[in-house]
Motif scaffolding. Structure first.
Motif, PDB file in Angstrom:
ATOM      1  N   PHE A 128       0.831  -1.207   0.000  1.00 59.75           N
ATOM      2  CA  PHE A 128       0.000   0.000   0.000  1.00 59.75           C
ATOM      3  C   PHE A 128       0.859   1.248   0.000  1.00 59.75           C
ATOM      4  O   PHE A 128       1.998   1.234   0.466  1.00 59.75           O
ATOM      5  CB  PHE A 128      -0.924   0.027   1.226  1.00 59.75           C
ATOM      6  CG  PHE A 128      -1.907  -1.098   1.247  1.00 59.75           C
ATOM      7  CD1 PHE A 128      -3.079  -1.015   0.514  1.00 59.75           C
ATOM      8  CD2 PHE A 128      -1.648  -2.245   1.968  1.00 59.75           C
ATOM      9  CE1 PHE A 128      -3.985  -2.057   0.514  1.00 59.75           C
ATOM     10  CE2 PHE A 128      -2.550  -3.296   1.980  1.00 59.75           C
ATOM     11  CZ  PHE A 128      -3.722  -3.204   1.255  1.00 59.75           C
ATOM     12  N   MET A 129       0.284   2.331  -0.519  1.00 59.39           N
ATOM     13  CA  MET A 129       0.897   3.644  -0.463  1.00 59.39           C
ATOM     14  C   MET A 129      -0.130   4.617   0.084  1.00 59.39           C
ATOM     15  O   MET A 129      -1.323   4.489  -0.194  1.00 59.39           O
ATOM     16  CB  MET A 129       1.340   4.108  -1.853  1.00 59.39           C
ATOM     17  CG  MET A 129       2.049   5.458  -1.811  1.00 59.39           C
ATOM     18  SD  MET A 129       2.544   6.064  -3.435  1.00 59.39           S
ATOM     19  CE  MET A 129       1.007   6.715  -4.036  1.00 59.39           C
ATOM     20  N   VAL A 130       0.334   5.573   0.857  1.00 59.50           N
ATOM     21  CA  VAL A 130      -0.505   6.666   1.333  1.00 59.50           C
ATOM     22  C   VAL A 130       0.071   7.948   0.759  1.00 59.50           C
ATOM     23  O   VAL A 130       1.289   8.130   0.705  1.00 59.50           O
ATOM     24  CB  VAL A 130      -0.535   6.734   2.878  1.00 59.50           C
ATOM     25  CG1 VAL A 130      -1.358   7.912   3.353  1.00 59.50           C
ATOM     26  CG2 VAL A 130      -1.077   5.449   3.456  1.00 59.50           C
ATOM     27  N   SER A 131      -0.811   8.825   0.309  1.00 60.20           N
ATOM     28  CA  SER A 131      -0.380  10.130  -0.197  1.00 60.20           C
ATOM     29  C   SER A 131      -1.263  11.202   0.420  1.00 60.20           C
ATOM     30  O   SER A 131      -2.384  10.929   0.854  1.00 60.20           O
ATOM     31  CB  SER A 131      -0.464  10.176  -1.724  1.00 60.20           C
ATOM     32  OG  SER A 131      -1.796   9.981  -2.158  1.00 60.20           O
ATOM     33  N   ALA A 132      -0.750  12.410   0.446  1.00 59.50           N
ATOM     34  CA  ALA A 132      -1.512  13.525   1.014  1.00 59.50           C
ATOM     35  C   ALA A 132      -1.159  14.796   0.265  1.00 59.50           C
ATOM     36  O   ALA A 132      -0.071  14.925  -0.297  1.00 59.50           O
ATOM     37  CB  ALA A 132      -1.217  13.678   2.496  1.00 59.50           C
ATOM     38  N   ASP A 133      -2.095  15.739   0.279  1.00 64.51           N
ATOM     39  CA  ASP A 133      -1.891  16.941  -0.528  1.00 64.51           C
ATOM     40  C   ASP A 133      -1.993  18.227   0.273  1.00 64.51           C
ATOM     41  O   ASP A 133      -2.215  18.223   1.486  1.00 64.51           O
ATOM     42  CB  ASP A 133      -2.844  16.947  -1.728  1.00 64.51           C
ATOM     43  CG  ASP A 133      -4.308  17.062  -1.368  1.00 64.51           C
ATOM     44  OD1 ASP A 133      -4.656  17.605  -0.311  1.00 64.51           O
ATOM     45  OD2 ASP A 133      -5.128  16.611  -2.186  1.00 64.51           O
ATOM     46  N   VAL A 186      -6.152  16.443   1.989  1.00 65.47           N
ATOM     47  CA  VAL A 186      -6.728  15.163   1.571  1.00 65.47           C
ATOM     48  C   VAL A 186      -5.678  14.063   1.699  1.00 65.47           C
ATOM     49  O   VAL A 186      -4.536  14.226   1.279  1.00 65.47           O
ATOM     50  CB  VAL A 186      -7.250  15.233   0.119  1.00 65.47           C
ATOM     51  CG1 VAL A 186      -7.680  13.862  -0.382  1.00 65.47           C
ATOM     52  CG2 VAL A 186      -8.394  16.219   0.027  1.00 65.47           C
ATOM     53  N   VAL A 187      -6.093  12.945   2.299  1.00 68.28           N
ATOM     54  CA  VAL A 187      -5.241  11.769   2.452  1.00 68.28           C
ATOM     55  C   VAL A 187      -5.857  10.655   1.612  1.00 68.28           C
ATOM     56  O   VAL A 187      -7.064  10.407   1.685  1.00 68.28           O
ATOM     57  CB  VAL A 187      -5.151  11.340   3.932  1.00 68.28           C
ATOM     58  CG1 VAL A 187      -4.322  10.078   4.078  1.00 68.28           C
ATOM     59  CG2 VAL A 187      -4.566  12.468   4.785  1.00 68.28           C
ATOM     60  N   VAL A 243      -9.971  10.551   2.126  1.00 67.29           N
ATOM     61  CA  VAL A 243     -10.595  11.272   3.237  1.00 67.29           C
ATOM     62  C   VAL A 243     -10.057  12.695   3.302  1.00 67.29           C
ATOM     63  O   VAL A 243      -8.906  12.949   2.935  1.00 67.29           O
ATOM     64  CB  VAL A 243     -10.367  10.572   4.601  1.00 67.29           C
ATOM     65  CG1 VAL A 243     -11.065   9.241   4.661  1.00 67.29           C
ATOM     66  CG2 VAL A 243      -8.909  10.446   4.922  1.00 67.29           C
ATOM     67  N   GLN A 244     -10.907  13.604   3.748  1.00 65.89           N
ATOM     68  CA  GLN A 244     -10.455  14.964   4.051  1.00 65.89           C
ATOM     69  C   GLN A 244      -9.873  14.898   5.456  1.00 65.89           C
ATOM     70  O   GLN A 244     -10.566  15.093   6.441  1.00 65.89           O
ATOM     71  CB  GLN A 244     -11.618  15.964   3.980  1.00 65.89           C
ATOM     72  CG  GLN A 244     -11.214  17.411   4.239  1.00 65.89           C
ATOM     73  CD  GLN A 244     -10.273  17.951   3.182  1.00 65.89           C
ATOM     74  OE1 GLN A 244     -10.541  17.856   2.000  1.00 65.89           O
ATOM     75  NE2 GLN A 244      -9.163  18.524   3.614  1.00 65.89           N
ATOM     76  N   GLY A 245      -8.602  14.572   5.542  1.00 65.62           N
ATOM     77  CA  GLY A 245      -7.975  14.266   6.815  1.00 65.62           C
ATOM     78  C   GLY A 245      -7.606  15.454   7.660  1.00 65.62           C
ATOM     79  O   GLY A 245      -7.590  15.375   8.880  1.00 65.62           O
TER      80      GLY A 245
END
Length: 91
Positions: free
Chosen positions: A36-41, A45-46, A59-61
């Motif tokens: 898995f990879m997780v990204s965020a902006d 947003v995650v 999700v709007q983290g």
């Protein structure tokens, strides 16, 4: 903005570019088992991705830019840190 560029890490060959987020990507991390990879902006947003780059969850983290992501050693949870002065643990 929001694009990923994938490279082959062994031979440093270009693989592809695709639109992953609506705003600039600030952080990414791969799980220890590379499944898995997780990204965020910049917009907080995650996104959680499978290793074939299919999006699993969005999700709007956070309310501000996410600056850091890290998986737990077990890969069962990850943490996100943001300019909104919050750390969030996700499972």
């Amino acid at each position: 903005q929001g694009e990923f560029t994938l490279w082959d890490g062994f031979e440093f060959n270009f693989i592809t570019i695709w639109q992953g987020h609506d705003t600039a990507v600030q952080s990414t991390t791969w799980s220890h088992n590379n499944e898995f990879m997780v990204s965020a902006d910049r917009g907080g947003v995650v996104k959680y991705w499978m290793n074939n780059m299919n999006e699993v969850k969005k999700v709007q983290g956070h309310k501000d830019s996410v600056r850091q992501l890290s998986f737990a050693p077990s890969d069962l949870k990850f943490v996100s840190g943001s300019d909104d002065c919050l750390l969030k643990i996700w499972d």
